[in-house]
Design a protein around this motif. Structure first.
Motif, PDB file in Angstrom:
ATOM      1  N   THR A 109       0.829  -1.213   0.000  1.00 16.14           N
ATOM      2  CA  THR A 109       0.000   0.000   0.000  1.00 16.14           C
ATOM      3  C   THR A 109       0.860   1.259   0.000  1.00 16.14           C
ATOM      4  O   THR A 109       0.514   2.243  -0.658  1.00 16.14           O
ATOM      5  CB  THR A 109      -0.998   0.021   1.171  1.00 16.14           C
ATOM      6  OG1 THR A 109      -0.302  -0.102   2.407  1.00 16.14           O
ATOM      7  CG2 THR A 109      -2.029  -1.087   1.036  1.00 16.14           C
ATOM      8  N   ARG A 113       0.635   3.852  -3.139  1.00 10.21           N
ATOM      9  CA  ARG A 113       0.305   5.252  -2.855  1.00 10.21           C
ATOM     10  C   ARG A 113       1.333   6.181  -3.506  1.00 10.21           C
ATOM     11  O   ARG A 113       0.975   7.170  -4.171  1.00 10.21           O
ATOM     12  CB  ARG A 113       0.257   5.479  -1.347  1.00 10.21           C
ATOM     13  CG  ARG A 113      -0.270   6.842  -0.937  1.00 10.21           C
ATOM     14  CD  ARG A 113      -0.429   6.964   0.579  1.00 10.21           C
ATOM     15  NE  ARG A 113      -1.483   6.065   1.074  1.00 10.21           N
ATOM     16  CZ  ARG A 113      -1.264   5.000   1.863  1.00 10.21           C
ATOM     17  NH1 ARG A 113      -0.051   4.704   2.278  1.00 10.21           N
ATOM     18  NH2 ARG A 113      -2.275   4.235   2.257  1.00 10.21           N
ATOM     19  N   VAL A 127      -5.837   4.433  -0.660  1.00 15.56           N
ATOM     20  CA  VAL A 127      -5.014   3.232  -0.789  1.00 15.56           C
ATOM     21  C   VAL A 127      -4.953   2.624   0.599  1.00 15.56           C
ATOM     22  O   VAL A 127      -4.526   3.282   1.544  1.00 15.56           O
ATOM     23  CB  VAL A 127      -3.587   3.571  -1.284  1.00 15.56           C
ATOM     24  CG1 VAL A 127      -2.790   2.297  -1.516  1.00 15.56           C
ATOM     25  CG2 VAL A 127      -3.629   4.431  -2.541  1.00 15.56           C
ATOM     26  N   PHE A 140      -6.859   0.041  -3.987  1.00 19.08           N
ATOM     27  CA  PHE A 140      -6.884   1.492  -4.175  1.00 19.08           C
ATOM     28  C   PHE A 140      -8.080   1.849  -5.053  1.00 19.08           C
ATOM     29  O   PHE A 140      -8.541   1.038  -5.865  1.00 19.08           O
ATOM     30  CB  PHE A 140      -5.582   2.022  -4.776  1.00 19.08           C
ATOM     31  CG  PHE A 140      -5.372   1.672  -6.224  1.00 19.08           C
ATOM     32  CD1 PHE A 140      -5.882   2.468  -7.232  1.00 19.08           C
ATOM     33  CD2 PHE A 140      -4.653   0.531  -6.571  1.00 19.08           C
ATOM     34  CE1 PHE A 140      -5.691   2.141  -8.572  1.00 19.08           C
ATOM     35  CE2 PHE A 140      -4.464   0.200  -7.896  1.00 19.08           C
ATOM     36  CZ  PHE A 140      -4.979   1.005  -8.903  1.00 19.08           C
TER      37      PHE A 140
END
Length: 146
Positions: A109, A113, A127, A140
């Motif tokens: 994640t 991001r 996210v 996401f």
């Protein structure tokens, strides 16, 4: 986290005479265990993916198919990006402990991001890591499509 990696720890013990890093481990696995470098490239697509944009939506290119897109959109699914970008960490590495899966999900994640900010600086994304009773997921989506 290194203490949770049993195979890595066995390599550390076998190489007591020198410092054995995670990069040493990658080198050893790829060169001595006949693991194809294709795996390294595939993992890069998980951690630092290529994205595919359609009609303002953003998807993981490796997971996108026109058929799935049309199927989900025809069901009036308002969370199209959510469902098409939801990845199960357990399905990728089922032999990993839950602690290792959790670690992987956190890192995935963070990288998604960062990559989304680079590739789509004008867009806003949620996210996140999701834990259910048995699995850890990464996903996401754009909040405007919630």
């Amino acid at each position: 986290m290194k203490k949770e990696l049993s195979d890595y720890q066995s390599w550390v013990k076998a190489n007591k005479s020198k410092r054995f890093s995670l990069l040493d481990y990658v080198h050893a696995k790829l060169n001595f265990d006949n693991i194809s470098p294709d795996l390294a490239v595939a993992l890069l697509q998980l951690y630092w993916p290529t994205f595919h944009e359609v009609d303002g939506f953003v998807f993981l290119k490796e997971e996108f198919s026109e058929k799935k897109y049309r199927e989900v959109i025809s069901n009036n699914e308002v969370q199209l990006e959510y469902w098409m970008n939801l990845i199960s960490i357990e399905s990728i590495c089922s032999s990993a402990t839950s602690k290792v899966q959790e670690y992987i999900a956190i890192r995935v994640t963070e990288m998604w991001r960062a990559k989304l900010k680079i590739d789509f600086p004008e867009k806003s994304f949620i996210v996140k890591k999701i834990n259910d009773e048995t699995e850890v997921f990464c996903v996401f989506y754009q909040p405007k499509f919630e």
